[in-house]
Write a protein that holds these residues in place. Structure first.
Motif, PDB file in Angstrom:
ATOM      1  N   ILE A   5     -28.193 -21.866   9.160  1.00  0.00           N
ATOM      2  CA  ILE A   5     -29.505 -21.511   9.691  1.00  0.00           C
ATOM      3  C   ILE A   5     -30.522 -22.414   9.007  1.00  0.00           C
ATOM      4  O   ILE A   5     -30.539 -22.524   7.778  1.00  0.00           O
ATOM      5  CB  ILE A   5     -29.870 -20.034   9.427  1.00  0.00           C
ATOM      6  CG1 ILE A   5     -28.896 -19.101  10.143  1.00  0.00           C
ATOM      7  CG2 ILE A   5     -31.301 -19.752   9.877  1.00  0.00           C
ATOM      8  CD1 ILE A   5     -29.066 -17.646   9.762  1.00  0.00           C
ATOM      9  N   ILE A   6     -31.352 -23.077   9.803  1.00  0.00           N
ATOM     10  CA  ILE A   6     -32.417 -23.933   9.295  1.00  0.00           C
ATOM     11  C   ILE A   6     -33.736 -23.242   9.595  1.00  0.00           C
ATOM     12  O   ILE A   6     -34.076 -23.007  10.757  1.00  0.00           O
ATOM     13  CB  ILE A   6     -32.391 -25.317   9.961  1.00  0.00           C
ATOM     14  CG1 ILE A   6     -31.035 -26.000   9.739  1.00  0.00           C
ATOM     15  CG2 ILE A   6     -33.532 -26.190   9.446  1.00  0.00           C
ATOM     16  CD1 ILE A   6     -30.821 -27.216  10.614  1.00  0.00           C
ATOM     17  N   ILE A   7     -34.485 -22.908   8.561  1.00  0.00           N
ATOM     18  CA  ILE A   7     -35.796 -22.285   8.750  1.00  0.00           C
ATOM     19  C   ILE A   7     -36.851 -23.353   8.544  1.00  0.00           C
ATOM     20  O   ILE A   7     -37.034 -23.859   7.439  1.00  0.00           O
ATOM     21  CB  ILE A   7     -36.015 -21.111   7.783  1.00  0.00           C
ATOM     22  CG1 ILE A   7     -34.860 -20.116   7.858  1.00  0.00           C
ATOM     23  CG2 ILE A   7     -37.328 -20.405   8.108  1.00  0.00           C
ATOM     24  CD1 ILE A   7     -34.977 -18.970   6.877  1.00  0.00           C
ATOM     25  N   GLY A   8     -37.540 -23.701   9.603  1.00  0.00           N
ATOM     26  CA  GLY A   8     -38.546 -24.751   9.546  1.00  0.00           C
ATOM     27  C   GLY A   8     -38.179 -25.899  10.463  1.00  0.00           C
ATOM     28  O   GLY A   8     -37.048 -26.390  10.429  1.00  0.00           O
ATOM     29  N   ALA A   9     -39.119 -26.342  11.286  1.00  0.00           N
ATOM     30  CA  ALA A   9     -38.842 -27.380  12.280  1.00  0.00           C
ATOM     31  C   ALA A   9     -39.828 -28.528  12.183  1.00  0.00           C
ATOM     32  O   ALA A   9     -40.312 -29.044  13.178  1.00  0.00           O
ATOM     33  CB  ALA A   9     -38.858 -26.778  13.683  1.00  0.00           C
ATOM     34  N   GLY A  10     -40.107 -28.933  10.947  1.00  0.00           N
ATOM     35  CA  GLY A  10     -40.802 -30.192  10.717  1.00  0.00           C
ATOM     36  C   GLY A  10     -39.770 -31.302  10.606  1.00  0.00           C
ATOM     37  O   GLY A  10     -38.609 -31.129  11.007  1.00  0.00           O
ATOM     38  N   PRO A  11     -40.147 -32.449  10.055  1.00  0.00           N
ATOM     39  CA  PRO A  11     -39.203 -33.568  10.002  1.00  0.00           C
ATOM     40  C   PRO A  11     -37.944 -33.265   9.206  1.00  0.00           C
ATOM     41  O   PRO A  11     -36.862 -33.741   9.558  1.00  0.00           O
ATOM     42  CB  PRO A  11     -40.028 -34.697   9.364  1.00  0.00           C
ATOM     43  CG  PRO A  11     -41.214 -34.033   8.754  1.00  0.00           C
ATOM     44  CD  PRO A  11     -41.479 -32.827   9.552  1.00  0.00           C
ATOM     45  N   ALA A  12     -38.037 -32.482   8.141  1.00  0.00           N
ATOM     46  CA  ALA A  12     -36.845 -32.165   7.339  1.00  0.00           C
ATOM     47  C   ALA A  12     -35.880 -31.279   8.126  1.00  0.00           C
ATOM     48  O   ALA A  12     -34.677 -31.561   8.207  1.00  0.00           O
ATOM     49  CB  ALA A  12     -37.245 -31.482   6.034  1.00  0.00           C
ATOM     50  N   GLY A  13     -36.399 -30.212   8.714  1.00  0.00           N
ATOM     51  CA  GLY A  13     -35.539 -29.299   9.459  1.00  0.00           C
ATOM     52  C   GLY A  13     -34.949 -29.921  10.699  1.00  0.00           C
ATOM     53  O   GLY A  13     -33.762 -29.722  11.009  1.00  0.00           O
ATOM     54  N   LEU A  14     -35.743 -30.698  11.428  1.00  0.00           N
ATOM     55  CA  LEU A  14     -35.258 -31.325  12.652  1.00  0.00           C
ATOM     56  C   LEU A  14     -34.196 -32.378  12.354  1.00  0.00           C
ATOM     57  O   LEU A  14     -33.202 -32.490  13.066  1.00  0.00           O
ATOM     58  CB  LEU A  14     -36.423 -31.936  13.425  1.00  0.00           C
ATOM     59  CG  LEU A  14     -37.424 -30.923  14.014  1.00  0.00           C
ATOM     60  CD1 LEU A  14     -38.673 -31.640  14.520  1.00  0.00           C
ATOM     61  CD2 LEU A  14     -36.795 -30.103  15.124  1.00  0.00           C
ATOM     62  N   GLN A  15     -34.408 -33.150  11.287  1.00  0.00           N
ATOM     63  CA  GLN A  15     -33.408 -34.160  10.928  1.00  0.00           C
ATOM     64  C   GLN A  15     -32.109 -33.501  10.465  1.00  0.00           C
ATOM     65  O   GLN A  15     -31.011 -33.958  10.806  1.00  0.00           O
ATOM     66  CB  GLN A  15     -33.946 -35.070   9.832  1.00  0.00           C
ATOM     67  CG  GLN A  15     -32.939 -36.101   9.328  1.00  0.00           C
ATOM     68  CD  GLN A  15     -32.487 -37.065  10.413  1.00  0.00           C
ATOM     69  OE1 GLN A  15     -33.309 -37.767  10.992  1.00  0.00           O
ATOM     70  NE2 GLN A  15     -31.187 -37.104  10.691  1.00  0.00           N
ATOM     71  N   ALA A  16     -32.223 -32.426   9.703  1.00  0.00           N
ATOM     72  CA  ALA A  16     -31.016 -31.702   9.282  1.00  0.00           C
ATOM     73  C   ALA A  16     -30.263 -31.166  10.493  1.00  0.00           C
ATOM     74  O   ALA A  16     -29.026 -31.232  10.550  1.00  0.00           O
ATOM     75  CB  ALA A  16     -31.394 -30.560   8.341  1.00  0.00           C
ATOM     76  N   ALA A  17     -30.995 -30.646  11.463  1.00  0.00           N
ATOM     77  CA  ALA A  17     -30.358 -30.132  12.674  1.00  0.00           C
ATOM     78  C   ALA A  17     -29.634 -31.242  13.425  1.00  0.00           C
ATOM     79  O   ALA A  17     -28.521 -31.037  13.947  1.00  0.00           O
ATOM     80  CB  ALA A  17     -31.407 -29.477  13.572  1.00  0.00           C
TER      81      ALA A  17
END
Length: 296
Positions: A5-17
């Protein structure tokens, strides 16, 4: 039970996804719609995206994630995270619960600005914190700097080769030696407290006893805090900067929990670097290391 689960959809979260999706691991990225650079109209110092609107950057990233069947993008606000027998449970404001074996926090920091009337309205538009991100746009013009600590000298040194001059508003808090060093660098120092700031033509008017017009403002006072309460809920080890402590791979003090972006940094660093490029890099590293851990 998801892998992540990735909480947060800035550049860090989107790249991890993206990293997780390309390795066909299952994940959900939860987007609250709140971003540290939310008011900003253009990103800068981001290779291939210099001048891109942050909203456009996120839109493109979300569109690219759609081709990965194992990744779900979900809008919603998380209210609580907690360990479970098999990993972690995340409860959303709508009452739903999502479970995974790994958890990545990418919620970022929030800025607590100085209590100057009008400053919040200019933030990200005509008032900024990062010379690397926004200094070039004021090339050859005089800018203002709100600073009440020794950080003022550092920022003036960064901006000096770019702008025609810097007017420092120190609220009377700098000592004589600090003011003298700023003046030796060519800065003007105003010690009268700033009553308000406002947009004026294509610049900013600072009311500091009398009106002072500058092209834009930088702020080297105030502070940043965790945008979300999840580090506290999980009992993660924190650093004096207010950020989550991580190792070189993004792992926190709680096994299975990772952090990426400007909410976390290594203890060897004095603080976080608020940068889209650095955040995306941290998301990629954390995502790759999570895959490695899942594969072992």
């Amino acid at each position: 039970m998801l892998d992540l689960i990735i909480i947060g959809a800035g550049p860090a979260g989107l790249q991890a996804a993206l990293t997780i999706g390309r390795m066909h691991r299952s994940a959900v990225v939860i987007d609250s719609g709140e971003y540290r650079n939310g008011p900003v109209q253009h990103m800068h110092n981001v290779i291939a995206n210099d001048g891109t609107a942050p909203s456009a950057f996120r839109e493109v990233a979300r569109g690219q994630l759609e081709q990965y069947d194992t990744v779900e993008y979900r809008r919603g606000s998380v209210v609580r995270v907690s360990p479970s027998a098999d990993g972690f449970e995340v409860r959303l404001a709508d009452g739903s619960v999502v479970a995974s074996s790994r958890l990545l926090l990418a919620t970022g920091m929030a800025d607590d600005l100085p209590a100057v009337p009008g400053l919040a309205d200019l933030w990200g538009l005509r008032a900024f914190s990062c010379p690397f991100c926004d200094g070039h746009e004021f090339a050859g013009r005089r800018i203002g700097l709100i600073a009440d600590s020794a950080r003022a000298e550092h920022v003036v040194r960064l901006l000096k080769p770019i702008v025609s001059g810097v007017t420092v508003f120190d609220d009377g808090r700098l000592n004589d030696d600090e003011r003298a060093r700023l003046e030796a660098l060519g800065a003007d120092v105003h010690s009268t407290p700033v009553a308000s700031v406002s947009a004026a033509d294509d610049g900013v008017r600072v009311d500091a006893g009398s009106p002072v017009d500058v092209a834009g403002l930088f702020v080297a006072s105030g502070s940043a805090r965790q945008r979300a309460p999840f580090a506290e809920q999980l009992g993660l080890r924190m650093l004096p900067s207010g950020a989550i402590e991580i190792d070189d791979f993004g792992r926190t003090s709680l096994p299975g929990v990772w952090a990426a972006g400007d909410l976390a940094h290594r203890a060897s660093m004095p603080g976080v670097m608020a940068s889209v490029t650095v955040a995306a890099s941290a998301g990629m590293v954390a995502g790759a290391m999570i895959v490695q851990e899942l594969s072992s």
